[in-house]
Design a protein around this motif. Structure first.
Motif, PDB file in Angstrom:
ATOM      1  N   GLU A   1      13.762  88.841  46.006  1.00 10.06           N
ATOM      2  CA  GLU A   1      13.230  88.532  47.325  1.00 10.06           C
ATOM      3  C   GLU A   1      13.092  89.799  48.171  1.00 10.06           C
ATOM      4  OE1 GLU A   1      12.194  85.528  48.296  1.00 10.06           O
ATOM      5  OE2 GLU A   1      12.711  84.787  46.315  1.00 10.06           O
ATOM      6  N   PRO A   2      12.069  89.880  49.028  1.00 13.02           N
ATOM      7  CA  PRO A   2      11.903  91.072  49.862  1.00 13.02           C
ATOM      8  C   PRO A   2      13.008  91.215  50.910  1.00 13.02           C
ATOM      9  CG  PRO A   2      10.205  89.450  50.344  1.00 13.02           C
ATOM     10  CD  PRO A   2      10.976  88.931  49.170  1.00 13.02           C
ATOM     11  N   ILE A   3      13.471  90.083  51.468  1.00 13.03           N
ATOM     12  CA  ILE A   3      14.554  90.093  52.456  1.00 13.03           C
ATOM     13  C   ILE A   3      15.478  88.920  52.144  1.00 13.03           C
ATOM     14  CG2 ILE A   3      15.174  89.871  54.889  1.00 13.03           C
ATOM     15  CD1 ILE A   3      12.378  90.947  55.548  1.00 13.03           C
ATOM     16  N   VAL A   4      16.785  89.193  52.092  1.00 11.05           N
ATOM     17  CA  VAL A   4      17.770  88.140  51.819  1.00 11.05           C
ATOM     18  C   VAL A   4      18.743  88.083  52.987  1.00 11.05           C
ATOM     19  CG1 VAL A   4      19.536  87.314  50.228  1.00 11.05           C
ATOM     20  CG2 VAL A   4      17.570  88.557  49.339  1.00 11.05           C
ATOM     21  N   HIS A   5      18.929  86.885  53.543  1.00 14.71           N
ATOM     22  CA  HIS A   5      19.861  86.668  54.647  1.00 14.71           C
ATOM     23  C   HIS A   5      21.187  86.183  54.074  1.00 14.71           C
ATOM     24  CE1 HIS A   5      21.258  83.926  58.088  1.00 14.71           C
ATOM     25  NE2 HIS A   5      21.614  85.158  58.363  1.00 14.71           N
ATOM     26  N   ILE A   6      22.280  86.802  54.531  1.00 12.22           N
ATOM     27  CA  ILE A   6      23.613  86.434  54.061  1.00 12.22           C
ATOM     28  C   ILE A   6      24.458  86.059  55.264  1.00 12.22           C
ATOM     29  CG2 ILE A   6      25.645  87.209  52.772  1.00 12.22           C
ATOM     30  CD1 ILE A   6      23.795  89.567  51.827  1.00 12.22           C
TER      31      ILE A   6
ATOM     32  N   VAL B   1      19.727  91.854  53.412  1.00 12.74           N
ATOM     33  CA  VAL B   1      19.462  92.837  52.363  1.00 12.74           C
ATOM     34  C   VAL B   1      17.952  93.016  52.323  1.00 12.74           C
ATOM     35  CG1 VAL B   1      19.611  93.346  49.899  1.00 12.74           C
ATOM     36  CG2 VAL B   1      21.490  92.148  51.039  1.00 12.74           C
ATOM     37  N   LEU B   2      17.497  94.255  52.514  1.00 13.51           N
ATOM     38  CA  LEU B   2      16.068  94.565  52.496  1.00 13.51           C
ATOM     39  C   LEU B   2      15.720  95.221  51.171  1.00 13.51           C
ATOM     40  CD1 LEU B   2      15.760  96.116  56.057  1.00 13.51           C
ATOM     41  CD2 LEU B   2      15.318  93.768  55.374  1.00 13.51           C
ATOM     42  N   ASN B   3      14.687  94.726  50.522  1.00 11.28           N
ATOM     43  CA  ASN B   3      14.274  95.265  49.229  1.00 11.28           C
ATOM     44  C   ASN B   3      12.899  95.904  49.245  1.00 11.28           C
ATOM     45  OD1 ASN B   3      16.568  94.570  47.631  1.00 11.28           O
ATOM     46  ND2 ASN B   3      15.941  92.445  47.811  1.00 11.28           N
ATOM     47  N   GLN B   4      12.195  95.830  50.348  1.00  6.82           N
ATOM     48  CA  GLN B   4      10.868  96.433  50.437  1.00  6.82           C
ATOM     49  C   GLN B   4      10.991  97.809  51.083  1.00  6.82           C
ATOM     50  OE1 GLN B   4       8.687  93.554  52.726  1.00  6.82           O
ATOM     51  NE2 GLN B   4       7.726  92.742  50.877  1.00  6.82           N
ATOM     52  N   PRO B   5      10.483  98.846  50.440  1.00  8.21           N
ATOM     53  CA  PRO B   5      10.587 100.192  51.008  1.00  8.21           C
ATOM     54  C   PRO B   5      10.059 100.287  52.443  1.00  8.21           C
ATOM     55  CG  PRO B   5       9.827 100.323  48.753  1.00  8.21           C
ATOM     56  CD  PRO B   5       9.847  98.860  49.116  1.00  8.21           C
TER      57      PRO B   5
ATOM     58  N   ALA C   1       9.963  97.925  54.756  1.00 12.16           N
ATOM     59  CA  ALA C   1      10.918  97.259  55.657  1.00 12.16           C
ATOM     60  C   ALA C   1      12.161  98.125  55.858  1.00 12.16           C
ATOM     61  CB  ALA C   1      11.309  95.895  55.107  1.00 12.16           C
ATOM     62  N   ILE C   2      12.619  98.749  54.807  1.00 14.78           N
ATOM     63  CA  ILE C   2      13.787  99.631  54.895  1.00 14.78           C
ATOM     64  C   ILE C   2      13.477 100.805  55.822  1.00 14.78           C
ATOM     65  CG2 ILE C   2      15.277 101.199  53.603  1.00 14.78           C
ATOM     66  CD1 ILE C   2      14.834  99.244  51.181  1.00 14.78           C
ATOM     67  N   ARG C   3      12.335 101.436  55.624  1.00 14.45           N
ATOM     68  CA  ARG C   3      11.949 102.571  56.471  1.00 14.45           C
ATOM     69  C   ARG C   3      11.834 102.150  57.925  1.00 14.45           C
ATOM     70  NH1 ARG C   3       7.980 104.299  59.079  1.00 14.45           N
ATOM     71  NH2 ARG C   3       6.483 102.801  58.290  1.00 14.45           N
ATOM     72  N   ARG C   4      11.170 101.028  58.165  1.00 13.79           N
ATOM     73  CA  ARG C   4      10.967 100.555  59.539  1.00 13.79           C
ATOM     74  C   ARG C   4      12.314 100.296  60.222  1.00 13.79           C
ATOM     75  NH1 ARG C   4       7.984  96.490  58.451  1.00 13.79           N
ATOM     76  NH2 ARG C   4       9.662  94.986  58.343  1.00 13.79           N
ATOM     77  N   GLU C   5      13.198  99.608  59.538  1.00 10.52           N
ATOM     78  CA  GLU C   5      14.480  99.256  60.158  1.00 10.52           C
ATOM     79  C   GLU C   5      15.408 100.448  60.315  1.00 10.52           C
ATOM     80  OE1 GLU C   5      15.333  96.376  61.661  1.00 10.52           O
ATOM     81  OE2 GLU C   5      13.265  95.815  61.237  1.00 10.52           O
TER      82      GLU C   5
END
Length: 72
Positions: A29-34, A43-47, A49-53
């Protein structure tokens, strides 16, 4: 899809091998909520999204004194 482990199973896996704590969902999944006992985590899995955040919105995240010192 494999279900997330309960608390006791999670603690057992953490002790044995922390990588076992991640279900397939965390890798697909691109984003997983825990939902954790004291907070919600993502958990962010898209590059992108990671860069933006982490780069563009870094001011949105609290850092303890050790993290602030290491970031300099």
């Amino acid at each position: 899809m494999e279900q997330r482990p309960g608390v006791l199973e999670l603690l057992s896996r953490l002790r044995r091998n922390p990588l076992e704590c991640w279900s397939a969902e965390f890798f697909c999944e691109p984003i997983v909520h825990i939902k954790l006992p004291l907070l919600d985590a993502y958990v962010l899995n898209q590059p992108e999204a990671i860069r933006r955040e982490l780069m563009e919105k870094a001011e949105n995240y609290r850092k303890d004194p050790i993290q602030r010192r290491r970031a300099r």
